[in-house]
Design a protein around this motif. Structure first.
Motif, mmCIF file in Angstrom:
data_model
loop_
_atom_site.group_PDB
_atom_site.id
_atom_site.type_symbol
_atom_site.label_atom_id
_atom_site.label_comp_id
_atom_site.label_asym_id
_atom_site.label_seq_id
_atom_site.Cartn_x
_atom_site.Cartn_y
_atom_site.Cartn_z
ATOM 1 N N VAL A 80 0.843 -1.198 0.000
ATOM 2 C CA VAL A 80 0.000 0.000 0.000
ATOM 3 C C VAL A 80 0.879 1.249 0.000
ATOM 4 O O VAL A 80 1.877 1.327 0.720
ATOM 5 C CB VAL A 80 -0.939 0.025 1.219
ATOM 6 N N THR A 82 0.784 5.481 0.431
ATOM 7 C CA THR A 82 0.012 6.647 0.859
ATOM 8 C C THR A 82 0.862 7.903 0.692
ATOM 9 O O THR A 82 2.030 7.931 1.091
ATOM 10 C CB THR A 82 -0.468 6.509 2.317
ATOM 11 N N ASP A 143 -3.335 8.878 -2.265
ATOM 12 C CA ASP A 143 -3.501 8.532 -0.853
ATOM 13 C C ASP A 143 -4.103 7.143 -0.684
ATOM 14 O O ASP A 143 -5.223 6.874 -1.112
ATOM 15 C CB ASP A 143 -4.395 9.569 -0.170
ATOM 16 N N ASN A 144 -3.327 6.253 -0.076
ATOM 17 C CA ASN A 144 -3.819 4.961 0.387
ATOM 18 C C ASN A 144 -4.393 4.084 -0.734
ATOM 19 O O ASN A 144 -5.563 3.744 -0.740
ATOM 20 C CB ASN A 144 -4.885 5.165 1.472
#
Length: 199
Positions: A80, A82, A143-144
């Motif tokens: 992931v 971010t 983001d994310n």
């Protein structure tokens, strides 16, 4: 012949000269120390040449961070990224693992980027490499989102660690590249641990 009085005078002159020379050397040394101290004190007000003048706001982490598995079982780990409020051009990820404990069977790209020119698994040395660039939505906030997913299988009992190859400022390791500026924003990485037990 030189009498004792003259000898004493000569010795006294030599002592005085030695004291004068020593005093001059001491004064010069003290002045040099003062100059050095002032330079160190004032250096904090000078701009640092080449220092990055931007925040390393991005991170890469593995999710979940910890798994419990038995030998022979399969599992997935998501990489992931971010980078809140930033638009991204691309990213690189290099992850190391122990190929004696786990077998990485596949790495599946996510949906954020359109191109994934590098997608490799080194089964011998235990190295995963993935590169992606060109977001599907050029205006998307980075983001994310899931960069890619690791598919793997537990081989033998032990603690398998998946660790990012990363060093702040290095562009040949794991990175998160900002759009337009091409700056590497990556400032933090968090790996994962898979605890494997026998059947």
């Amino acid at each position: 012949m030189i009498n004792h009085t003259e000898n004493r005078k000569i010795i006294l002159v030599i002592i005085i000269l030695a004291l004068l020379v020593g005093g001059i050397i001491l004064i010069r040394r003290e002045r040099q120390l003062m100059l050095t101290a002032n330079m160190v004190k004032n250096s904090g007000n000078l701009p640092e040449v080449g220092k990055a003048q931007f925040e390393l706001v991005a991170s890469q982490y593995l999710q979940p961070a910890h798994l419990l598995k038995k030998t022979g079982e399969t599992f997935s780990l998501a990489v992931v990224i971010t980078a809140a409020g930033r638009q991204l051009d691309g990213a690189d990820t290099i992850i190391k693992y122990d190929p004696k404990l786990v077998e990485v069977t596949d790495i599946i790209p996510g949906e954020f980027f359109t191109n994934y020119p590098r997608k490799t698994i080194d089964q011998v040395n235990g190295v995963i490499k993935m590169t992606g660039f060109s977001p599907k939505d050029a205006n998307a906030d980075g983001d994310n989102f899931i960069f890619f997913t690791i598919e793997a299988k537990a081989l033998v009992s032990g603690t398998a660690k998946f660790d990012f190859e990363f060093e702040k400022g290095k562009t040949n390791l794991s990175t998160v590249v900002e759009s337009k500026t091409s700056r590497n924003l990556l400032g933090k990485v968090t790996g994962a641990t898979v605890s494997i037990s026998g059947n």
